[in-house]
Design a protein around this motif. Structure first.
Motif, mmCIF file in Angstrom:
data_model
loop_
_atom_site.group_PDB
_atom_site.id
_atom_site.type_symbol
_atom_site.label_atom_id
_atom_site.label_comp_id
_atom_site.label_asym_id
_atom_site.label_seq_id
_atom_site.Cartn_x
_atom_site.Cartn_y
_atom_site.Cartn_z
ATOM 1 N N LEU A 148 -4.749 6.831 8.476
ATOM 2 C CA LEU A 148 -4.488 6.164 7.200
ATOM 3 C C LEU A 148 -3.217 6.703 6.567
ATOM 4 C CD1 LEU A 148 -5.531 4.147 5.051
ATOM 5 C CD2 LEU A 148 -6.775 6.026 4.003
ATOM 6 N N GLU A 184 -0.212 5.471 8.417
ATOM 7 C CA GLU A 184 0.027 4.059 8.175
ATOM 8 C C GLU A 184 0.595 3.821 6.774
ATOM 9 O OE1 GLU A 184 0.154 2.107 10.618
ATOM 10 O OE2 GLU A 184 0.637 0.490 9.246
ATOM 11 N N ARG A 201 -1.783 10.603 -7.645
ATOM 12 C CA ARG A 201 -3.025 9.968 -8.057
ATOM 13 C C ARG A 201 -4.220 10.558 -7.309
ATOM 14 N NH1 ARG A 201 -4.299 3.792 -9.361
ATOM 15 N NH2 ARG A 201 -6.539 3.999 -9.121
ATOM 16 N N ILE A 202 -4.051 10.774 -5.997
ATOM 17 C CA ILE A 202 -5.147 11.342 -5.204
ATOM 18 C C ILE A 202 -5.463 12.753 -5.685
ATOM 19 C CG2 ILE A 202 -5.933 11.950 -2.891
ATOM 20 C CD1 ILE A 202 -3.787 9.999 -1.829
ATOM 21 N N LEU A 233 -10.580 8.149 -2.044
ATOM 22 C CA LEU A 233 -9.553 8.170 -3.087
ATOM 23 C C LEU A 233 -8.168 7.878 -2.510
ATOM 24 C CD1 LEU A 233 -10.830 11.232 -5.134
ATOM 25 C CD2 LEU A 233 -10.795 8.855 -5.875
ATOM 26 N N THR A 234 -7.931 8.335 -1.281
ATOM 27 C CA THR A 234 -6.649 8.041 -0.641
ATOM 28 C C THR A 234 -6.503 6.535 -0.439
ATOM 29 O OG1 THR A 234 -6.776 10.148 0.523
ATOM 30 C CG2 THR A 234 -5.152 8.581 1.329
ATOM 31 N N TYR A 235 -7.571 5.933 0.039
ATOM 32 C CA TYR A 235 -7.520 4.491 0.247
ATOM 33 C C TYR A 235 -7.326 3.766 -1.088
ATOM 34 C CZ TYR A 235 -8.609 -0.191 1.773
ATOM 35 O OH TYR A 235 -8.532 -1.527 2.023
ATOM 36 N N GLY A 236 -8.037 4.242 -2.104
ATOM 37 C CA GLY A 236 -7.922 3.627 -3.428
ATOM 38 C C GLY A 236 -6.497 3.692 -3.964
ATOM 39 N N ALA A 237 -5.869 4.855 -3.784
ATOM 40 C CA ALA A 237 -4.499 5.008 -4.274
ATOM 41 C C ALA A 237 -3.558 4.068 -3.536
ATOM 42 C CB ALA A 237 -4.041 6.457 -4.103
ATOM 43 N N LEU A 238 -3.825 3.855 -2.243
ATOM 44 C CA LEU A 238 -3.005 2.935 -1.462
ATOM 45 C C LEU A 238 -3.132 1.515 -2.006
ATOM 46 C CD1 LEU A 238 -1.385 1.921 1.030
ATOM 47 C CD2 LEU A 238 -3.581 1.752 2.197
ATOM 48 N N ALA A 247 -4.045 0.542 -4.921
ATOM 49 C CA ALA A 247 -3.421 0.455 -6.244
ATOM 50 C C ALA A 247 -1.911 0.303 -6.121
ATOM 51 C CB ALA A 247 -3.763 1.696 -7.055
ATOM 52 N N GLN A 248 -1.314 1.054 -5.204
ATOM 53 C CA GLN A 248 0.132 0.971 -4.998
ATOM 54 C C GLN A 248 0.532 -0.415 -4.486
ATOM 55 O OE1 GLN A 248 2.476 3.421 -5.699
ATOM 56 N NE2 GLN A 248 3.952 1.795 -5.275
ATOM 57 N N LEU A 249 -0.248 -0.936 -3.555
ATOM 58 C CA LEU A 249 0.068 -2.263 -3.006
ATOM 59 C C LEU A 249 -0.013 -3.325 -4.099
ATOM 60 C CD1 LEU A 249 -1.780 -2.266 0.440
ATOM 61 C CD2 LEU A 249 0.646 -2.000 0.008
ATOM 62 N N ARG A 271 0.572 -2.908 -7.192
ATOM 63 C CA ARG A 271 1.760 -2.780 -8.032
ATOM 64 C C ARG A 271 2.973 -3.382 -7.338
ATOM 65 N NH1 ARG A 271 -0.096 2.034 -9.995
ATOM 66 N NH2 ARG A 271 0.729 3.222 -8.263
ATOM 67 N N ASP A 272 3.064 -3.170 -6.018
ATOM 68 C CA ASP A 272 4.230 -3.638 -5.279
ATOM 69 C C ASP A 272 4.260 -5.149 -5.092
ATOM 70 O OD1 ASP A 272 5.106 -1.108 -5.100
ATOM 71 O OD2 ASP A 272 4.705 -0.818 -2.973
ATOM 72 N N TYR A 273 3.106 -5.745 -4.832
ATOM 73 C CA TYR A 273 3.108 -7.162 -4.463
ATOM 74 C C TYR A 273 2.621 -8.088 -5.567
ATOM 75 C CZ TYR A 273 4.056 -5.435 0.187
ATOM 76 O OH TYR A 273 4.627 -4.816 1.262
ATOM 77 N N GLN A 290 -1.266 -7.469 3.699
ATOM 78 C CA GLN A 290 -0.699 -6.157 4.026
ATOM 79 C C GLN A 290 -1.785 -5.188 4.481
ATOM 80 O OE1 GLN A 290 2.446 -5.502 4.289
ATOM 81 N NE2 GLN A 290 3.117 -7.467 3.447
ATOM 82 N N MET A 294 -2.005 -3.255 8.065
ATOM 83 C CA MET A 294 -2.113 -1.804 8.207
ATOM 84 C C MET A 294 -3.353 -1.446 9.005
ATOM 85 S SD MET A 294 -1.010 -0.640 4.385
ATOM 86 C CE MET A 294 -0.761 1.083 4.723
#
Lengths: 156, 180
Positions: free
Chosen positions: A10, A13, A40-41, B21-26, B28-30, B32-34, B43, B47
């Motif tokens: 992850l 990626e 954030r994490i 939480l890592t997945y959640g932050a990802l 959230a970022q996406l 914001r980006d898209y 996306q 991934m």
């Protein structure tokens, strides 16, 4: 409980995705984004990990928490060396940093290292911010897979 | 008071909160980006696909499974071995199509969406869409062309999270032009 390889893939990626979608002149922005994801994490993790802790005595005590417990949960090892000049600079050395161990040990991919360290830097900054310590975190690699994180405390 | 975090028994596991939480932050970022749910879904799937094509190697090396005789056996292995090994859950398999080429994975407590609430205005977002990509990518590497999509999601108020898989065709090994 998730399997560690999922976490590693992850992270790989996330780095890969941001890298692919960044324009040539936007590499800095890609690093900044990784850092903010990490922030954030780190912030939410610190919140959860310290739920049942007693209050930290001082800054050094907080730093030790990051080096031991926080590092252990995230990377399943402790920081190998913690140094400080007692004036707000801490250097955390990890001799075998998890996200670098899958990269060749030679000098060949040295240039690629920063982008795999941006998110971890953000995580440290996020965790410390949550514990009331404002800082700037940078990382450097001299030989793979060892790396040093420098934490500069911002006061005032 | 002790500050020792519980040491986990299995050295191959990471803290579930860290992963979630890592997945959640990802995500959230996406977002914001898209700024567009459909695009974020796309996306995430992409991934996931990239993760799946790598994950299958790890899976085959560790699970020690042989060839599946039919799609039912595949479904069983995905749920009982795949999900169990990587996410620690065993989805229920149901809703087989009469032809035996489509089934659903029913997930009761999706570890990816712990702590998550969808804010208003994101009804088109498939939060855990990365799972679809992972399944598609992994299966493609073992010569199966499969469509994977979300049917229901507890995050959207459904009773259960349902992922549907549809077998399209067996992929033949393609030999690069001029190599045979």
């Amino acid at each position: 409980m998730a399997d560690e390889i999922l976490f590693e893939l992850l992270h790989m990626e996330i780095v890969g995705h941001l890298q692919r979608n960044a324009q040539k002149d936007e590499q800095d922005q890609c690093i900044a984004k990784l850092e903010s994801i990490g922030f954030r994490i780190g912030q939410s993790l610190a919140e959860r990990f310290t739920r049942d802790c007693s209050r930290f005595k001082d800054e050094l005590d907080t730093m030790k928490f990051v080096c031991k417990d926080f590092w252990n949960t995230v990377y399943k090892k402790q920081i190998d060396n913690l140094r400080t000049n007692h004036q707000g600079v801490y250097v955390l050395q990890d001799n075998r940093f998890r996200f670098l161990t899958h990269i060749s040990n030679g000098k060949q991919y040295m240039e690629a290292a920063p982008k795999y360290l941006a998110l971890p830097c953000g995580m440290i900054r996020g965790a410390l911010a949550n514990l009331g310590v404002n800082c700037v975190v940078t990382a450097e690699v001299s030989t793979m897979p060892a790396c040093k994180f420098q934490i500069q405390i911002q006061r005032g | 008071m002790s500050r020792q975090t519980a040491r986990t028994g299995d050295p191959r596991k990471v803290n579930g909160e860290l992963f979630t939480l890592t997945y959640g932050a990802l995500v959230a970022q996406l977002l914001r980006d898209y700024e567009d749910d459909e695009e974020v879904n796309k996306q995430l799937e992409k991934m996931g696909y990239n993760i799946g094509v790598r994950l299958i190697e790890d899976f085959l090396a560790r699970s020690n499974t042989g060839r599946c005789n039919d799609f039912r056996e595949t479904s069983d292995i995905i749920s009982r071995l795949g999900f169990k090994m990587y996410l620690g859950i065993t989805p229920v398999i149901s809703n087989w199509s009469p032809a035996g080429d489509e089934f659903s994975l029913l997930i009761e407590n999706n570890p990816l969406s712990d702590f998550v609430e969808l804010p208003e205005g994101h009804s088109a977002l498939n939060y855990s869409n990365i799972l679809c990509g992972v399944l598609k990518g992994a299966l493609e590497m073992i010569q199966m062309d499969v469509d994977v999509w979300f049917v229901q999601d507890q995050l959207k108020g459904d009773n259960i999270t349902e992922i549907r898989l549809k077998f399209n065709k067996r992929l033949e090994d393609a030999v690069p032009a001029g190599e045979d």
